[in-house]
Structure formats: C-alpha cells, structure tokens
Design a protein around this motif. Structure first.
Motif, PDB file in Angstrom:
ATOM      1  N   UNK A   1      25.490  12.587 -20.286  1.00 19.31           N
ATOM      2  CA  UNK A   1      26.838  12.340 -20.755  1.00 19.31           C
ATOM      3  C   UNK A   1      27.149  10.858 -20.825  1.00 19.31           C
ATOM      4  N   UNK A   2      26.223  10.037 -20.334  1.00 15.42           N
ATOM      5  CA  UNK A   2      26.462   8.597 -20.319  1.00 15.42           C
ATOM      6  C   UNK A   2      26.578   8.058 -21.741  1.00 15.42           C
ATOM      7  N   UNK A   3      27.473   7.095 -21.907  1.00 18.80           N
ATOM      8  CA  UNK A   3      27.646   6.413 -23.190  1.00 18.80           C
ATOM      9  C   UNK A   3      27.712   4.909 -22.958  1.00 18.80           C
ATOM     10  N   UNK A   4      26.997   4.146 -23.801  1.00 24.20           N
ATOM     11  CA  UNK A   4      26.039   4.633 -24.793  1.00 24.20           C
ATOM     12  C   UNK A   4      24.718   5.015 -24.132  1.00 24.20           C
ATOM     13  N   UNK A   5      24.025   5.919 -24.762  1.00 23.42           N
ATOM     14  CA  UNK A   5      22.708   6.351 -24.288  1.00 23.42           C
ATOM     15  C   UNK A   5      21.789   6.355 -25.500  1.00 23.42           C
ATOM     16  N   UNK A   6      20.855   5.428 -25.528  1.00 27.79           N
ATOM     17  CA  UNK A   6      20.008   5.244 -26.699  1.00 27.79           C
ATOM     18  C   UNK A   6      18.761   6.114 -26.681  1.00 27.79           C
ATOM     19  N   UNK A   7      18.440   6.682 -25.525  1.00 28.73           N
ATOM     20  CA  UNK A   7      17.263   7.547 -25.449  1.00 28.73           C
ATOM     21  C   UNK A   7      17.407   8.476 -24.259  1.00 28.73           C
ATOM     22  N   UNK A   8      16.946   9.712 -24.409  1.00 27.09           N
ATOM     23  CA  UNK A   8      16.917  10.681 -23.312  1.00 27.09           C
ATOM     24  C   UNK A   8      15.488  10.764 -22.801  1.00 27.09           C
ATOM     25  N   UNK A   9      15.318  10.554 -21.501  1.00 27.70           N
ATOM     26  CA  UNK A   9      13.973  10.511 -20.924  1.00 27.70           C
ATOM     27  C   UNK A   9      13.488  11.858 -20.399  1.00 27.70           C
ATOM     28  N   UNK A  10      14.366  12.844 -20.274  1.00 32.65           N
ATOM     29  CA  UNK A  10      13.957  14.154 -19.757  1.00 32.65           C
ATOM     30  C   UNK A  10      13.079  14.836 -20.803  1.00 32.65           C
ATOM     31  N   UNK A  11      11.897  15.262 -20.402  1.00 36.29           N
ATOM     32  CA  UNK A  11      10.900  15.722 -21.363  1.00 36.29           C
ATOM     33  C   UNK A  11      10.872  17.232 -21.566  1.00 36.29           C
ATOM     34  N   UNK A  12      11.183  18.012 -20.525  1.00 27.50           N
ATOM     35  CA  UNK A  12      11.069  19.468 -20.642  1.00 27.50           C
ATOM     36  C   UNK A  12      12.292  20.143 -20.040  1.00 27.50           C
ATOM     37  N   UNK A  13      12.508  21.396 -20.426  1.00 28.16           N
ATOM     38  CA  UNK A  13      13.612  22.172 -19.867  1.00 28.16           C
ATOM     39  C   UNK A  13      13.409  22.380 -18.375  1.00 28.16           C
TER      40      UNK A  13
ATOM     41  N   UNK B   1      15.562  21.313 -12.807  1.00 26.62           N
ATOM     42  CA  UNK B   1      15.381  20.867 -11.425  1.00 26.62           C
ATOM     43  C   UNK B   1      16.644  20.222 -10.868  1.00 26.62           C
ATOM     44  N   UNK B   2      17.458  19.648 -11.734  1.00 25.69           N
ATOM     45  CA  UNK B   2      18.688  19.006 -11.261  1.00 25.69           C
ATOM     46  C   UNK B   2      19.624  20.033 -10.633  1.00 25.69           C
ATOM     47  N   UNK B   3      19.823  21.167 -11.302  1.00 27.88           N
ATOM     48  CA  UNK B   3      20.718  22.195 -10.765  1.00 27.88           C
ATOM     49  C   UNK B   3      20.168  22.769  -9.459  1.00 27.88           C
ATOM     50  N   UNK B   4      18.856  22.953  -9.398  1.00 26.00           N
ATOM     51  CA  UNK B   4      18.253  23.469  -8.168  1.00 26.00           C
ATOM     52  C   UNK B   4      18.499  22.516  -6.999  1.00 26.00           C
ATOM     53  N   UNK B   5      18.347  21.237  -7.263  1.00 24.24           N
ATOM     54  CA  UNK B   5      18.560  20.229  -6.225  1.00 24.24           C
ATOM     55  C   UNK B   5      20.030  20.163  -5.814  1.00 24.24           C
ATOM     56  N   UNK B   6      20.931  20.308  -6.772  1.00 24.16           N
ATOM     57  CA  UNK B   6      22.363  20.207  -6.489  1.00 24.16           C
ATOM     58  C   UNK B   6      22.856  21.307  -5.558  1.00 24.16           C
ATOM     59  N   UNK B   7      22.249  22.477  -5.618  1.00 26.67           N
ATOM     60  CA  UNK B   7      22.683  23.580  -4.754  1.00 26.67           C
ATOM     61  C   UNK B   7      22.542  23.213  -3.279  1.00 26.67           C
TER      62      UNK B   7
END
Length: 643
Positions: free
Chosen positions: A526-538, A543-549
């Motif tokens: 959601x960051x702006x500006x963001x010129x590239x997304x580094x996350x490669x796979x679903x 993993x972010x949601x799993x860690x957040x729990x």
C-alpha cells in the motif's frame, strides 16, 4: 595500459583489484547491454501471476455492487484505465486492481505533517512551517524565472532576431519571460508553476495534522517523459534554432541508448527515487551511477534504478547489493556502462561533483528544486518541498491514515499503553503527544538497532513517557506463574544493558495494558510511491498473515478487560486486513469490534470474513480512492469486561 586507464576513470568505489583487471573488452561487453528507460506513465508495477489473481479476486464482490461498479465503469474513460483495459485482464476486479497499481507508483499530492502537541500548538507549527517553506519557494520561483528567460531567449533567436531583446537579467526581460509563459501548459511553459500558493493547511479530518501542498494541485505533465525535453539552441547565422543544444553533440551512441544529449545524468537507487517523487532531494548515499565530468552547479537528469544490473548482472566485484536493487552492480558505475531498467524522475542542480558523490559518506548530491534548464521537467512527481528534518521536535512526517491510528486508539492520561511493533517510532510519539506525556508508553521492536534509533527520536520530540524495549512481541507474555506485576513495576526494577543502555525486559504479565497498538510487519502493498513489488510468490505473501497471527494472540493476552486494541497495516491484501480481523473475532470471543469515529477511508471489503455490519466498523484505504492516500487498513477492538 592505456585501455585500462580509459575504462577505470570515474569509478572511485570499485575495489582496486577490480579496476586493475578491467580491460577495454570488458567495457565493450558491458556497453553492449542497452538500458531500458521508462517514463513514470509507462512504468507498470508488475505482480507475479498468482499474486495478481489473489489480489484481484478480493475486489470481485466489491466491484459488482452498486454504486461502486458504475464508478469503475465511468473510470474507464481515464487514461490509466484505458491502458489497463487494453491489457490481457478483462474483469472489472482486475481493472480496479490496475487502477490501484497505477496510483501506487505515484505519491499523494500533498505531504502530511503530524504536529507534536507536546512542544507546540497546531497553529504555531503552521506559521513556522510556512516560514520554513520561504527559502524553498524563492529557489523554486528563481529557477522557474530563469527557465522562462532562457526559453524566451531561444524563441527570440529562432525568430531571426526580429524581436528586440533587452540585456539578460533586466526587469523588462523578466517581465517578458513571464509573458512568454502565459498561456503555455505542460512541457511548453510554466504558467501554472508558481509556488507562492505552497502552504501548510489543516487536514480537516484530524485535529493535529497539517497538509503541505499547492492548492488545487494537478498531476505533473512530466510523467510522460523519458528524459528532459529537447532544449532549443539559437543559430544566429541562419535565424533558426538547431535542435537540440547538446552537452554531447557528437556522441551518437548516447542517444541510441536513450540518454539525453542535453544533460549529464545520474541514477539513484529505488528507495531514493521513491523519496524524490515525494519531494526529497538526492543525497550522496542514494547515487548508484553517473556520467563522467559532473560538476557542481550544473543541471542533471535524474533516474531511479528499478532492476537489472550493470556489469555482468553480478556483484560488481564489491560483493554487496545496492539498496533498492534486485540485481547488484558496482556503486560508482559510469552511466555509459549501465544496462538495467530505470525510470525518469526529473532534473535538478548538482550540489557536488561526481567524485564527491561517491567519496563523501553523507551530504546533498542534487537539489531537485533548483533546475534552471529551459523546457526541462523539474519534477515528475507533484511539486512538493523536501521536509525531512524540518521542525523535527515540533512535527513528524506521517501518512494521513497512519496518523489516524493513535486517534482511533484514544489514549488517556495515566494509562499503560503498549506499541508492540514500534520502529521507527512515529505512532508511539503520537500516542505520547495525545497523552501529553502523562502515563506509560512501552515501545517494542525485535531489532535492537531500530529501537536505539527510535530512542533518539523519542528524545528529539520530548516523548519522556515512552520506554523503548528490544523484545520479541510474538513471545512477550509471562506464563511461568510468577506473581503478577504491572508494566511500571517491571520497568522500574529492570536493569540497563551495557551494550546499548536498553532495559532488559522480555515479557509482561497477562492483562497488563489499558490499550495496545498493533501495527505488525506486513507485505507493504500500500506504500506510495512504490516503483516495484519484491514479493515473488503467493506463498511468500501468505507468510505475512501467518506471522501476524502470533502477534495477535499475544496482544489479546496482554490487554486488560475493557481495554482497546487497534490493528493496522499498510497493505491492500485482505488476508492481512479483513480476514485477520475475522480471525481475531473467531479465535478470541472476548474481542469485539468497535466503530471508528472518523470520516476517512471506507468500509472493508465484502465477503472477506466479516459481516456487513462488521466491515462498516473497519476503515480501508486504497491508493486509487478519492482520498489520495497510501493503501492502509485500521480496525478497533475492545476486550469485553468480565461479567
């Protein structure tokens, strides 16, 4: 020896062993890679196919509901949507995602400044901030007038001297330059480029927030440029203009590779480039590659590196990757040997020579507000002043949705409050400000280095009630049956470590805190500006949601009955937002949602684990929404009191 010397000039940061073995053939191989130079309009923030499908699917129910679906259809008239509709994606949900990604690469049109009411009132900061903007306005307007003078001079000479010209710098000349700019728009002139209307104004939504930006600001037309526009050079003998005036008039390969012949150029790392789009200048540590011969004071074309490498796509012999770079190349690379992908950011004035850009550990490299090239694009992003370091003890740069979080938490004097993932410390400072330093704010983060930096920020703003701690917030609850002690008692009995002076505290007893602010690590989509997304796979995204729990379970345990907890992220991913809220409600029956009393953002996404009543109590911000903010999410929980 001669060829080796030729190819090592201007590479002060390369290891000596690497320079010594570099040959002319090495340079020719490196030169063979042609860079990909994009305008900001051309840049597409790409996602892996499975991530794209995942994010688009979460909007399917939203875009099918009226009136939002009609709004999306009406938006098809926009250039960004016409472009996205020509892509393989065809569903309304995918087109909406494309609108989000298109907005994501651009910054908001105003800078949000949150006032530290510990030290100053909002009105005091507004007045001081307007005063602080004065020198920037003067530089900006002086550069504008000089650009108009040069453009007018070129126009006069192109008319074969038919216009009577005054000596350069005279009052009449300046008046004529202003007249020349009248009626011009976009790249042809700068009639609307005056920045006297750059003001600090109340946000209208949050009582301690000011917005800095031009009234009635519009999008920059320079977003369509891959470099500075051509600058006409007068030809007095023929009465016609030769195009363009060139710094490199006989270097055909330079223009073939896409670099401007009218300006020397440099490339900054991606993170620096994103800061430049928000109004920042370029500092020396952000410069990756540059033309030879750059001198202090000259106008430069500035680009941001996106991906791809320079020399052999490797580590350049230095063994380190560049910040904001997917593939590394040696810092200090000559521009002619750059073979990556980059985007044009605008023009600015060099504040040091090339050698100092790669030799000095800190300092200003390019002033982005002082370009004086006639016809040049001073900024691709919105015309915003650099505010980093301005009134540091009295205000803090903070995105509007992020500044809402502490207000939603609603801290009160005398309470014990926990900020579980505090670094870099902005929200903890805000909580202390709202409490007027009356109470206890425990600011935690797993990284000791980040906590030490945050401690300095707390000192700067006078947040004396904040106690910074380095601890793991996924394991911070005392469960050994020891006698219950309050957070204040634990902190007062703790000893400081010799390493950095931080208190040695690792956990707190259950039901210790009146309020908990939980802003866990997230995918940052959601960051702006963001010129590239580094996350490669679903899988990487999930993993972010799993860690957040793990953070959520600890927070619920530490919260007192009747206490308040906020959940916030800077991502558009529903699995970290609406679905995480649903997880907390299902797994912890003692927790219930509470409404957020601010008219900002909109309701959460439908069919993502929340009922219609529940999703109306959370606030979602998408980058393409009318609010012109970053992507963000906020929810407010209350822990039920014991009966």
């Amino acid at each position: 020896a001669k060829s080796k010397t030729r190819w090592s000039v201007g590479l002060p940061m390369l290891p000596c062993s690497r320079r010594a073995t570099m040959t002319k053939e090495d340079g020719q191989r490196s030169q063979a890679a042609v860079p990909i130079i994009l305008s900001l309009d051309e840049l597409r923030v790409d996602l892996a196919p499975d991530i794209r499908r995942h994010l688009a699917s979460q909007y399917e129910s939203l875009v099918s509901r009226s009136p939002f679906s009609s709004a999306v259809s009406e938006g098809d008239d926009d250039d960004s949507v016409r472009e996205s509709s020509s892509r393989p994606s065809s569903s309304a949900a995918e087109r909406h995602l494309d609108r989000i990604l298109d907005a994501m690469k651009r910054p908001p049109s105003a800078t949000c400044c949150r006032v530290n009411i510990i030290n100053s009132s909002v009105e005091e900061v507004r007045v001081r901030l307007d005063d602080a903007l004065g020198p920037w306005r003067e530089r900006r307007n002086a550069a504008r007038r000089l650009r108009l003078l040069r453009a007018a001079a070129a126009d006069d000479d192109s008319d074969g001297g038919r216009k009577r010209r005054r000596p350069e710098g005279s009052a009449g000349d300046e008046h004529d330059a202003e007249k020349e700019g009248e009626g011009r728009t976009g790249d042809e002139g700068e009639a609307d480029d005056d920045v006297d209307d750059m003001i600090a104004r109340p946000s209208g939504a949050l009582p301690d927030v000011l917005l800095v930006g031009r009234s009635g600001a519009r999008a920059s037309t320079a977003g369509a440029l891959r470099g500075p526009p051509p600058i006409a050079s007068p030809n007095s003998s023929s009465g016609e203009s030769s195009s363009p005036r060139a710094v490199f008039p006989n270097w055909e390969k330079r223009s073939e590779r896409g670099w401007p012949s009218t300006h020397r150029a440099l490339i900054v790392d991606r993170l620096c480039g994103e800061a430049v789009l928000r109004g920042s200048d370029v500092f020396v540590r952000g410069v990756l590659a540059a033309d030879a011969g750059i001198a202090e004071g000259e106008d430069l074309a500035v680009y941001a590196h996106l991906d791809g490498g320079g020399e052999d796509e490797g580590d350049g012999g230095g063994g380190k990757k560049s910040a904001g770079s997917a593939k590394a190349f040696p810092r200090g690379l000559l521009l002619e040997r750059y073979g990556g992908r980059c985007v044009f950011l605008g023009t600015g004035a060099a504040r040091c020579g090339r050698a100092d850009m790669f030799r000095l550990p800190r300092g200003l490299a390019v002033d982005m507000s002082s370009s004086s090239s006639a016809g040049a694009a001073a900024a691709v992003g919105p015309d915003l002043p650099p505010l980093n370091g301005v009134l540091e003890s009295e205000m803090m740069l903070q995105n509007l949705p992020s500044a809402m979080v502490a207000h939603v938490l609603g801290p009160r004097s005398g309470e014990a409050i926990l900020d579980m993932c505090s670094a870099p410390g902005g929200k903890a400072c805000h909580v202390a400000s709202l409490m007027r330093n009356e109470g206890l704010v425990v600011a935690c983060d797993r990284s000791r280095g980040k906590v030490v930096l945050a401690r300095e920020k707390f000192k700067t703003v006078g947040a004396t009630c904040v106690v910074p701690l380095a601890l793991n917030s996924t394991r911070c609850v005392v469960r050994d049956g020891s006698p219950w002690r309050s957070p204040k008692e634990i902190i007062e009995s703790a000893s400081a470590t010799k390493k950095d002076g931080l208190l040695d505290v690792k956990a707190f007893h259950p039901e210790s805190f009146d309020r908990i602010l939980l802003d866990p690590p997230c995918s940052a989509l959601g960051l702006r500006p963001k010129l590239r997304v580094d996350i490669k796979t679903l899988r990487d995204l999930s993993k972010h949601a799993e860690y957040q729990r793990r953070f959520a379970s600890e927070a619920v345990a530490l919260l007192k009955p009747g206490g308040t907890m906020t959940w916030s992220t800077c991502t558009i991913d529903a699995s970290e937002n609406e679905e995480m809220v649903g997880h907390v409600l299902r797994e912890f029956p003692s927790m219930e949602l509470a409404p957020i009393p601010f008219d900002l953002g909109r309701a959460g996404l439908p069919e993502r684990g929340l009922s219609d009543a529940e999703r109306c109590m959370v606030r979602r911000f998408d980058p393409c929404d009318d609010g012109d903010t970053m992507g963000f999410f906020v929810a407010k929980f209350v822990k039920k009191a014991r009966s």
